[in-house]
Design a protein around this motif. Structure first.
Motif, PDB file in Angstrom:
ATOM      1  N   THR A 206      61.188  20.049  58.498  1.00 45.11           N
ATOM      2  CA  THR A 206      60.817  19.096  57.443  1.00 45.11           C
ATOM      3  C   THR A 206      61.685  17.846  57.546  1.00 45.11           C
ATOM      4  O   THR A 206      61.199  16.721  57.404  1.00 45.11           O
ATOM      5  CB  THR A 206      60.971  19.745  56.052  1.00 45.11           C
ATOM      6  OG1 THR A 206      60.218  20.950  56.027  1.00 45.11           O
ATOM      7  CG2 THR A 206      60.469  18.820  54.956  1.00 45.11           C
ATOM      8  N   ARG A 207      62.987  18.050  57.809  1.00 43.84           N
ATOM      9  CA  ARG A 207      63.865  16.893  57.967  1.00 43.84           C
ATOM     10  C   ARG A 207      63.401  16.017  59.133  1.00 43.84           C
ATOM     11  O   ARG A 207      63.367  14.788  59.031  1.00 43.84           O
ATOM     12  CB  ARG A 207      65.315  17.353  58.193  1.00 43.84           C
ATOM     13  CG  ARG A 207      66.254  16.212  58.550  1.00 43.84           C
ATOM     14  CD  ARG A 207      67.711  16.575  58.356  1.00 43.84           C
ATOM     15  NE  ARG A 207      68.142  17.735  59.108  1.00 43.84           N
ATOM     16  CZ  ARG A 207      68.500  17.733  60.392  1.00 43.84           C
ATOM     17  NH1 ARG A 207      68.442  16.602  61.095  1.00 43.84           N
ATOM     18  NH2 ARG A 207      68.900  18.847  60.988  1.00 43.84           N
TER      19      ARG A 207
ATOM     20  N   LEU B  55      56.456  20.798  48.468  1.00 41.38           N
ATOM     21  CA  LEU B  55      57.599  21.012  49.361  1.00 41.38           C
ATOM     22  C   LEU B  55      58.519  22.110  48.818  1.00 41.38           C
ATOM     23  O   LEU B  55      58.935  23.007  49.557  1.00 41.38           O
ATOM     24  CB  LEU B  55      58.363  19.695  49.551  1.00 41.38           C
ATOM     25  CG  LEU B  55      59.603  19.737  50.421  1.00 41.38           C
ATOM     26  CD1 LEU B  55      59.301  20.324  51.794  1.00 41.38           C
ATOM     27  CD2 LEU B  55      60.211  18.342  50.584  1.00 41.38           C
ATOM     28  N   ALA B  56      58.806  22.051  47.522  1.00 42.84           N
ATOM     29  CA  ALA B  56      59.668  23.083  46.920  1.00 42.84           C
ATOM     30  C   ALA B  56      58.984  24.450  46.999  1.00 42.84           C
ATOM     31  O   ALA B  56      59.618  25.463  47.301  1.00 42.84           O
ATOM     32  CB  ALA B  56      59.984  22.719  45.473  1.00 42.84           C
TER      33      ALA B  56
ATOM     34  N   GLN C 156      58.524   9.973  59.835  1.00 46.20           N
ATOM     35  CA  GLN C 156      57.828   9.088  58.890  1.00 46.20           C
ATOM     36  C   GLN C 156      58.652   7.841  58.600  1.00 46.20           C
ATOM     37  O   GLN C 156      58.106   6.756  58.429  1.00 46.20           O
ATOM     38  CB  GLN C 156      57.519   9.846  57.596  1.00 46.20           C
ATOM     39  CG  GLN C 156      56.450  10.917  57.811  1.00 46.20           C
ATOM     40  CD  GLN C 156      56.291  11.800  56.600  1.00 46.20           C
ATOM     41  OE1 GLN C 156      57.279  12.274  56.041  1.00 46.20           O
ATOM     42  NE2 GLN C 156      55.063  12.048  56.198  1.00 46.20           N
ATOM     43  N   VAL C 157      59.972   8.025  58.533  1.00 43.48           N
ATOM     44  CA  VAL C 157      60.864   6.875  58.319  1.00 43.48           C
ATOM     45  C   VAL C 157      60.744   5.914  59.503  1.00 43.48           C
ATOM     46  O   VAL C 157      60.637   4.694  59.324  1.00 43.48           O
ATOM     47  CB  VAL C 157      62.324   7.337  58.130  1.00 43.48           C
ATOM     48  CG1 VAL C 157      63.282   6.144  58.170  1.00 43.48           C
ATOM     49  CG2 VAL C 157      62.491   8.101  56.825  1.00 43.48           C
TER      50      VAL C 157
ATOM     51  N   ASP D  63      56.214  16.598  45.970  1.00 46.15           N
ATOM     52  CA  ASP D  63      57.511  17.253  45.769  1.00 46.15           C
ATOM     53  C   ASP D  63      57.324  18.737  45.440  1.00 46.15           C
ATOM     54  O   ASP D  63      58.041  19.603  45.962  1.00 46.15           O
ATOM     55  CB  ASP D  63      58.273  16.586  44.613  1.00 46.15           C
ATOM     56  CG  ASP D  63      58.731  15.168  44.928  1.00 46.15           C
ATOM     57  OD1 ASP D  63      58.682  14.768  46.103  1.00 46.15           O
ATOM     58  OD2 ASP D  63      59.142  14.467  43.983  1.00 46.15           O
TER      59      ASP D  63
ATOM     60  N   ALA E 186      63.061  24.113  57.023  1.00 45.96           N
ATOM     61  CA  ALA E 186      63.806  23.004  56.399  1.00 45.96           C
ATOM     62  C   ALA E 186      64.190  21.978  57.457  1.00 45.96           C
ATOM     63  O   ALA E 186      64.092  20.767  57.239  1.00 45.96           O
ATOM     64  CB  ALA E 186      65.049  23.532  55.687  1.00 45.96           C
ATOM     65  N   ARG E 187      64.633  22.463  58.623  1.00 44.39           N
ATOM     66  CA  ARG E 187      65.019  21.544  59.699  1.00 44.39           C
ATOM     67  C   ARG E 187      63.795  20.752  60.184  1.00 44.39           C
ATOM     68  O   ARG E 187      63.864  19.550  60.410  1.00 44.39           O
ATOM     69  CB  ARG E 187      65.644  22.357  60.843  1.00 44.39           C
ATOM     70  CG  ARG E 187      66.468  21.527  61.790  1.00 44.39           C
ATOM     71  CD  ARG E 187      67.150  22.413  62.827  1.00 44.39           C
ATOM     72  NE  ARG E 187      68.006  23.423  62.206  1.00 44.39           N
ATOM     73  CZ  ARG E 187      68.456  24.511  62.816  1.00 44.39           C
ATOM     74  NH1 ARG E 187      68.118  24.769  64.076  1.00 44.39           N
ATOM     75  NH2 ARG E 187      69.247  25.361  62.190  1.00 44.39           N
TER      76      ARG E 187
ATOM     77  N   ALA F  68      63.127  30.136  56.931  1.00 44.87           N
ATOM     78  CA  ALA F  68      63.243  29.035  55.970  1.00 44.87           C
ATOM     79  C   ALA F  68      64.124  27.919  56.529  1.00 44.87           C
ATOM     80  O   ALA F  68      63.890  26.741  56.283  1.00 44.87           O
ATOM     81  CB  ALA F  68      63.800  29.545  54.641  1.00 44.87           C
ATOM     82  N   ARG F  69      65.137  28.318  57.293  1.00 48.52           N
ATOM     83  CA  ARG F  69      66.023  27.334  57.924  1.00 48.52           C
ATOM     84  C   ARG F  69      65.234  26.514  58.954  1.00 48.52           C
ATOM     85  O   ARG F  69      65.344  25.292  59.017  1.00 48.52           O
ATOM     86  CB  ARG F  69      67.168  28.081  58.609  1.00 48.52           C
ATOM     87  CG  ARG F  69      68.359  27.251  58.923  1.00 48.52           C
ATOM     88  CD  ARG F  69      69.571  28.141  59.146  1.00 48.52           C
ATOM     89  NE  ARG F  69      69.400  29.055  60.274  1.00 48.52           N
ATOM     90  CZ  ARG F  69      69.724  30.342  60.269  1.00 48.52           C
ATOM     91  NH1 ARG F  69      70.232  30.899  59.180  1.00 48.52           N
ATOM     92  NH2 ARG F  69      69.554  31.085  61.335  1.00 48.52           N
TER      93      ARG F  69
ATOM     94  N   PHE G 122      52.122  18.501  51.734  1.00 50.87           N
ATOM     95  CA  PHE G 122      53.096  17.652  51.020  1.00 50.87           C
ATOM     96  C   PHE G 122      53.191  16.305  51.735  1.00 50.87           C
ATOM     97  O   PHE G 122      53.151  15.240  51.100  1.00 50.87           O
ATOM     98  CB  PHE G 122      54.469  18.348  50.976  1.00 50.87           C
ATOM     99  CG  PHE G 122      55.643  17.489  51.367  1.00 50.87           C
ATOM    100  CD1 PHE G 122      56.190  16.564  50.486  1.00 50.87           C
ATOM    101  CD2 PHE G 122      56.203  17.594  52.641  1.00 50.87           C
ATOM    102  CE1 PHE G 122      57.265  15.760  50.860  1.00 50.87           C
ATOM    103  CE2 PHE G 122      57.277  16.803  53.024  1.00 50.87           C
ATOM    104  CZ  PHE G 122      57.805  15.878  52.123  1.00 50.87           C
TER     105      PHE G 122
ATOM    106  N   GLN H 270      59.231  26.421  50.425  1.00 54.61           N
ATOM    107  CA  GLN H 270      60.470  27.175  50.623  1.00 54.61           C
ATOM    108  C   GLN H 270      60.477  28.430  49.747  1.00 54.61           C
ATOM    109  O   GLN H 270      60.910  29.498  50.178  1.00 54.61           O
ATOM    110  CB  GLN H 270      61.681  26.294  50.292  1.00 54.61           C
ATOM    111  CG  GLN H 270      62.011  25.273  51.373  1.00 54.61           C
ATOM    112  CD  GLN H 270      62.562  25.906  52.651  1.00 54.61           C
ATOM    113  OE1 GLN H 270      63.002  27.056  52.672  1.00 54.61           O
ATOM    114  NE2 GLN H 270      62.522  25.162  53.728  1.00 54.61           N
TER     115      GLN H 270
ATOM    116  N   ILE I 240      60.241  14.087  58.254  1.00 51.31           N
ATOM    117  CA  ILE I 240      60.534  12.923  57.409  1.00 51.31           C
ATOM    118  C   ILE I 240      61.182  11.828  58.256  1.00 51.31           C
ATOM    119  O   ILE I 240      60.870  10.648  58.101  1.00 51.31           O
ATOM    120  CB  ILE I 240      61.429  13.339  56.220  1.00 51.31           C
ATOM    121  CG1 ILE I 240      60.662  14.303  55.314  1.00 51.31           C
ATOM    122  CG2 ILE I 240      61.912  12.107  55.445  1.00 51.31           C
ATOM    123  CD1 ILE I 240      61.528  15.084  54.346  1.00 51.31           C
ATOM    124  N   ARG I 241      62.044  12.233  59.179  1.00 49.83           N
ATOM    125  CA  ARG I 241      62.647  11.247  60.095  1.00 49.83           C
ATOM    126  C   ARG I 241      61.552  10.472  60.840  1.00 49.83           C
ATOM    127  O   ARG I 241      61.608   9.246  60.963  1.00 49.83           O
ATOM    128  CB  ARG I 241      63.557  11.990  61.088  1.00 49.83           C
ATOM    129  CG  ARG I 241      64.352  11.105  62.023  1.00 49.83           C
ATOM    130  CD  ARG I 241      63.859  11.138  63.471  1.00 49.83           C
ATOM    131  NE  ARG I 241      63.875  12.464  64.072  1.00 49.83           N
ATOM    132  CZ  ARG I 241      63.166  12.788  65.150  1.00 49.83           C
ATOM    133  NH1 ARG I 241      62.379  11.875  65.741  1.00 49.83           N
ATOM    134  NH2 ARG I 241      63.209  14.003  65.638  1.00 49.83           N
TER     135      ARG I 241
END
Lengths: 340, 340
Positions: B151-152, B125-126, B158-159, B122, B148-149, B144-145, B88, B129, B155-156
């Protein structure tokens, strides 16, 4: 337009602190952009209280817990999660559609560029799952599974939407399937997630999910009507917004699939390349008139009413708390009655 | 370059059927694009067997179950999920970076356009999970938690990457934090997710996560070296690829933060606007030379070695299966030794 049910403002008030807490976990830049998108900050980072949308999905989530006899607070992580997924899809949609305004403000991509909008949307999607999975309930996993599946169907609907714009012919069934994905899937999950978090029996969960799915298609039908004939002052979008991108929305698919003297004229208009930068207002008015003349508007509104009736039947047949059921029924009607 | 550890080809073989099953759930169009991205189909939809990447993350996931004494198959949903999240991010990254090729083939956005690449990413990514949450294990929720963490944080990173391109100055610490997010977070989750699915003690999970985090930063250091000095025939990317976009990667941040006679020359080069459409090859070679002259390349490779040693120490101090530990150590070394 009927008055907004109290559950909407109550839902918004109930979830905002938890939603803000969740958004606070994001990196500085994504946090700013998400807070802007939700209307909490200006583009410059000053406090704001702009329109954050109706928050239909969180209200559904909270009511779905009450509908199975649980306190609404058990649904709070689900309510936050569905609102995040909905807004992830809006941020990505605005970019893909090239929409420069939402709720009378610049969109995220317009302000910060395409890459920021992609990443901000991605962050919201990941955060939705994280919030739900961290709630500490034993039912978090099935709720997260429901949400992940709904997200997949939502994206499937968006993919269909994109494909249909490039195809000369789309059936009403295909277009309805797209709406069931794009809008129905997440509203269905929203209407069931509180019951799942409360550990309700499958029959109640299924009835609530069916209710949400029908409300979703009804909502999309009305949204499509507003996308063509809505008042920009009310919708916050340019007039004829969906026609500018030659979007084959539900009223359009009906009109294009009905034999009539001006069907070919309409088909030819939709086959022509759009001119998003220099839209010809007269052309757009003519296309809107052709769709209306072919019954597209009346059909969409009647179909929305039929879906609402199916949604109501699903609730009436289920073993649910009477008060919450009435609130869900009122919310469903409000969704369909709004401005159209 | 050292030989690829057997766990990579074994991991790829182990996860491919489950990965294909997962991808089969997607809508027709997303399925085609994901299958193309993974090398299973040509752009036209014919069967293909193109390079699908090294699958380091699935191998880590499978080994992490074995490391805590569980069969690797318990980690299979986790291995599929981390591979989906990784890909993704690649699909969205290629679009954001404007990269037209990956693994010697056109990228998804190049073939099907930006909107398709957004939606395909997208959907992956969905799906990640969903696959994890449907595995039926009681440990699915914490796994999964974790994902998800991660993944956050991914993305941080990448930002940060995006922001740093627009900033004149970035410290080595900021750049390392970006790498810890962009690459470390998902490799850390990959190295721990099998142990989480196996219900391992927290100490073992933490040691594996730390190992993965250090390997991740080491991997990024080497990747950044390849992004500047790598052979296009090996990397599948244009020569000097990261310099074309004026990316402030780790070797660059080191060079820009070291006093030296040609530091200002390098800073001026990075401050100038990039010309991605008409890159001046001589200019790129000069910039690469300046970074190398300031010690950026040597520092990055030494730092990668130091991170690898920290990763190995984390594993050696933990109570883990000896065979799996050796395989993890070999995999970590392979990641750092590759082509650089």
């Amino acid at each position: 337009m009927s008055a907004a049910p109290a559950c909407l403002s109550q839902g918004r008030a109930a979830i905002t602190p938890a939603l803000r807490d969740a958004v606070d976990r994001l990196d500085h830049r994504s946090r700013h952009q998400v807070a802007y998108h939700f209307g909490w900050l200006t583009a410059d980072g000053a406090p704001d209280s702009a329109d954050a949308g109706k928050a239909v999905r969180p209200a559904l989530a909270l009511l779905s817990a009450e509908a199975v006899g649980a306190p609404s607070r058990i649904a709070l992580p689900g309510a936050v999660a569905v609102e995040l997924v909905h807004n992830f899809s809006l941020v990505h949609d605005d970019l893909m559609d090239g929409d420069e305004e939402r709720r009378h403000r610049d969109t995220v991509w317009k302000l910060w560029g395409p890459s920021s909008a992609i990443l901000t949307g991605d962050a919201m999607l990941a955060l939705a799952q994280e919030v739900l999975l961290e709630c500490g309930l034993a039912t978090a996993a099935p709720a997260a599974r429901l949400l992940a599946r709904a997200t997949r169907h939502l994206i499937r609907g968006q993919v269909q939407d994109l494909c249909f714009e490039q195809r000369p012919h789309v059936t009403v069934e295909e277009c309805t399937d797209m709406a069931a994905g794009k809008t129905g899937a997440l509203l269905s999950a929203s209407a069931a997630i509180g019951a799942v978090l409360a550990g309700a029996p499958q029959a109640a969960v299924d009835a609530l999910a069916l209710y949400g799915a029908h409300v979703g298609v009804a909502f999309q039908l009305v949204d499509d009507v507003l996308g063509i004939w809505g008042d920009p002052a009310v919708t916050g979008k340019p007039v004829h917004s969906d026609l500018r991108s030659r979007k084959k929305s539900l009223p359009v698919s009906h009109a294009l699939n009905r034999d009539g003297p001006r069907r070919d004229e309409l088909a030819a208009w939709f086959a022509a390349p759009g001119e998003p930068d220099e839209p010809d207002e007269q052309e757009l008015r003519r296309a809107a008139g052709l769709i209306e003349g072919a019954g597209g508007r009346d059909w969409a509104l009647a179909e929305a009413a039929r879906r609402t009736a199916l949604a109501e039947a699903a609730l009436r047949d289920a073993d649910l708390d009477a008060g919450a059921r009435e609130e869900l029924l009122a919310l469903g009607r409000f969704v369909v009655d709004r401005e159209a």
